[in-house]
Design an enzyme around this catalytic site. Structure first.
Site, short mmCIF file in Angstrom:
data_model
loop_
_atom_site.label_atom_id
_atom_site.label_comp_id
_atom_site.label_asym_id
_atom_site.label_seq_id
_atom_site.Cartn_x
_atom_site.Cartn_y
_atom_site.Cartn_z
N CYS A 98 0.82 -1.22 0.00
CA CYS A 98 0.00 0.00 0.00
C CYS A 98 0.85 1.27 0.00
O CYS A 98 0.35 2.36 -0.28
CB CYS A 98 -0.93 0.01 1.22
SG CYS A 98 -1.96 -1.43 1.29
N HIS B 27 -3.72 7.03 2.86
CA HIS B 27 -4.08 5.73 2.30
C HIS B 27 -5.46 5.34 2.82
O HIS B 27 -5.75 5.50 4.01
CB HIS B 27 -3.03 4.70 2.72
CG HIS B 27 -3.40 3.30 2.38
ND1 HIS B 27 -3.85 2.93 1.14
CD2 HIS B 27 -3.40 2.17 3.14
CE1 HIS B 27 -4.11 1.64 1.15
NE2 HIS B 27 -3.86 1.15 2.34
N ASN C 222 -10.19 -0.57 -0.09
CA ASN C 222 -8.74 -0.42 -0.06
C ASN C 222 -8.17 -0.90 -1.40
O ASN C 222 -8.26 -2.08 -1.72
CB ASN C 222 -8.20 -1.27 1.11
CG ASN C 222 -6.69 -1.18 1.26
OD1 ASN C 222 -5.99 -0.67 0.38
ND2 ASN C 222 -6.18 -1.68 2.37
O1 UT7 Z 1 -3.82 -1.45 3.62
C1 UT7 Z 1 -2.93 -2.19 4.38
C2 UT7 Z 1 -3.13 -2.01 5.81
N1 UT7 Z 1 -4.32 -2.69 6.24
C3 UT7 Z 1 -4.99 -2.20 7.24
O2 UT7 Z 1 -4.66 -1.15 7.73
C4 UT7 Z 1 -6.14 -2.99 7.78
C5 UT7 Z 1 -6.18 -2.84 9.26
N2 UT7 Z 1 -7.22 -3.61 9.94
C6 UT7 Z 1 -8.53 -3.33 9.88
O3 UT7 Z 1 -8.97 -2.48 9.12
C7 UT7 Z 1 -9.44 -4.03 10.86
O4 UT7 Z 1 -8.64 -4.75 11.77
C8 UT7 Z 1 -10.45 -5.00 10.21
C9 UT7 Z 1 -11.53 -4.20 9.51
C10 UT7 Z 1 -9.77 -5.92 9.23
C11 UT7 Z 1 -11.15 -5.85 11.27
O5 UT7 Z 1 -11.76 -5.02 12.24
P1 UT7 Z 1 -11.51 -5.29 13.80
O6 UT7 Z 1 -12.32 -4.31 14.52
O7 UT7 Z 1 -10.02 -5.26 14.04
O8 UT7 Z 1 -12.12 -6.72 14.00
P2 UT7 Z 1 -11.42 -8.08 14.51
O9 UT7 Z 1 -10.47 -8.59 13.48
O10 UT7 Z 1 -10.90 -7.86 15.90
O11 UT7 Z 1 -12.66 -9.04 14.56
C12 UT7 Z 1 -13.75 -8.81 15.47
C13 UT7 Z 1 -14.83 -9.87 15.24
C14 UT7 Z 1 -14.27 -11.29 15.19
O12 UT7 Z 1 -15.20 -12.14 15.82
P3 UT7 Z 1 -14.93 -12.70 17.33
O13 UT7 Z 1 -13.64 -13.44 17.22
O14 UT7 Z 1 -14.86 -11.48 18.18
O15 UT7 Z 1 -16.12 -13.57 17.57
C15 UT7 Z 1 -14.25 -11.61 13.73
O16 UT7 Z 1 -14.35 -12.99 13.45
O17 UT7 Z 1 -15.46 -9.66 13.98
C16 UT7 Z 1 -15.46 -10.87 13.24
N3 UT7 Z 1 -15.40 -10.55 11.81
C17 UT7 Z 1 -16.49 -10.28 11.06
N4 UT7 Z 1 -17.80 -10.27 11.35
C18 UT7 Z 1 -18.66 -9.95 10.36
C19 UT7 Z 1 -14.29 -10.41 11.03
N5 UT7 Z 1 -14.64 -10.09 9.78
C20 UT7 Z 1 -16.00 -10.01 9.77
C21 UT7 Z 1 -16.95 -9.70 8.77
N6 UT7 Z 1 -18.25 -9.68 9.12
N7 UT7 Z 1 -16.58 -9.40 7.51
#
Ligand code: UT7
Length: 331
Positions: free
Chosen positions: A113, A254, A284
């Site tokens: 990125c 970004h 993204n």
């Molecule tokens: O461009 C390169 C750099 N990339 C980034 O900067 C990305 C950075 N990360 C993010 O944007 C976020 O971490 C995400 C959007 C990917 C995820 O958000 P989060 O608030 O960090 O969620 P998490 O990974 O901690 O997941 C929370 C919960 C999990 O369930 P449990 O384990 O708490 O039961 C996931 O399984 O949300 C669940 N989950 C979803 N639920 C519904 C993960 N993806 C989804 C989904 N829909 N698509």
């Protein structure tokens, strides 16, 4: 001689993929995606379109808006993690051929990125050294080719697209790119990775069975590191150049996640109206995200020649970078 940001162009493929579409593909909801990321839509390239096709369209526009002939482009630097071909030829060479440009330096860079800011840094150095006069830089991605559309943790995030700019020579200091900083820390290499298909784990039936050719991400860890790294990086580049956030016309970061942009904007006390947000529309798009956002702000009539932009990015590697750039497109 100074390096100047002379033009911008972008290309978005026509097919959109909405949160509602994704609800039918994986266990997710529009509400979850919107709340956690700010993304509502992304665009996906047609099967027959490759990264070079997207890049070609953006590049044509950037050359036209720079008011130069394609024969005046003397280098092409293309940033991508989704090249047309795995090893060779480079996508930059394919784009040069599509543009009808021969006998100039053309190469790809891999900085995920952060690729567009890395390309900007290289182009600035080439121009300031007198080595080149009009460098075409491109960030282009067909991320849909490396996304696993059964993995809800990644497939909701990414889209396809391309952005391009001409970095040209000028003697006018008021039009110069002020500063570009780029950096990396390989200890976090497993935060964003496509584990299979490279020399470490060459393409095999096992790679395909295990879906190792697809992008994997430690989302939460990446998120936390992104907010801190981006904030510190911006503080440094502003301080080193005696510029405050009040001096900025636009902050164009970004576009990975609205919450990351919002958190960085708050920490830096940058007013909301100065922050470019396009993640809702495009998702993204990795190396393409910053030039696509610059193009959007330009086409909407917000970004004018002479405006001071702060660019900031973060991505796989891990890599990051920022830039203080005067927009120097002459109408
Ligand atoms: O461009 C390169 C750099 N990339 C980034 O900067 C990305 C950075 N990360 C993010 O944007 C976020 O971490 C995400 C959007 C990917 C995820 O958000 P989060 O608030 O960090 O969620 P998490 O990974 O901690 O997941 C929370 C919960 C999990 O369930 P449990 O384990 O708490 O039961 C996931 O399984 O949300 C669940 N989950 C979803 N639920 C519904 C993960 N993806 C989804 C989904 N829909 N698509």
């Amino acid at each position: 001689m100074y390096a100047s940001f002379k033009s911008i162009g972008s290309y978005t493929p026509p097919k959109s993929l909405t949160n509602k579409d994704l609800e039918k593909m994986v266990d997710t909801t529009d509400e979850w995606i919107t709340q956690r990321t700010g993304i509502k839509n992304r665009y996906i390239a047609e099967t027959e379109q490759s990264t070079s096709d997207l890049a070609f369209e953006a590049a044509k526009l950037a050359i036209k808006r720079a008011n130069i002939d394609k024969s005046e482009v003397d280098a092409i630097i293309l940033a991508t993690i989704t090249p047309d071909f795995f090893c060779m030829p480079s996508t930059a060479c394919v784009v040069a051929d599509k543009l009808g440009i021969k006998n100039i330096m053309a190469f790809d860079i891999s900085a995920a990125c952060s690729g567009f800011i890395y390309a900007l840094n290289i182009a600035k150095s080439f121009v300031e050294s007198g080595m080149k006069k009009n460098v075409l830089i491109i960030g282009a991605e067909k991320l849909s080719s490396i996304v696993d559309y059964t993995d809800r943790t990644t497939c909701i995030l990414f889209g396809d697209g391309a952005g391009a700019a001409i970095i040209g020579a000028t003697e006018d200091k008021s039009k110069a790119i002020i500063d570009v900083k780029t950096s990396a820390d390989g200890q976090f290499q497993d935060f964003l990775v496509t584990p299979g298909g490279g020399s470490k784990n060459p393409c095999s039936q096992n790679v395909l069975n295990e879906k190792l050719q697809y992008l994997q991400m430690k989302g939460n860890e990446t998120f936390k590191l992104a907010v801190n790294t981006l904030t510190n990086d911006v503080k440094e580049i502003l301080e080193e150049n005696n510029i405050t956030s009040e001096d900025l016309d636009y902050f164009i970061p970004h576009q990975a996640n609205f919450r990351i942009i919002d958190a960085v904007g708050r920490k830096l006390k940058i007013p909301k109206e100065k922050i470019a947000i396009t993640v809702d529309k495009y998702g993204n798009t990795s190396a393409a995200s910053i030039p696509m956002a610059i193009n959007e702000w330009y086409e909407e009539g917000k970004l004018k020649s002479g405006n001071l932009m702060l660019l900031d990015t973060f991505g796989g590697g891990l890599t990051w970078g920022s830039a203080l750039v005067r927009f120097a497109l002459e109408e």
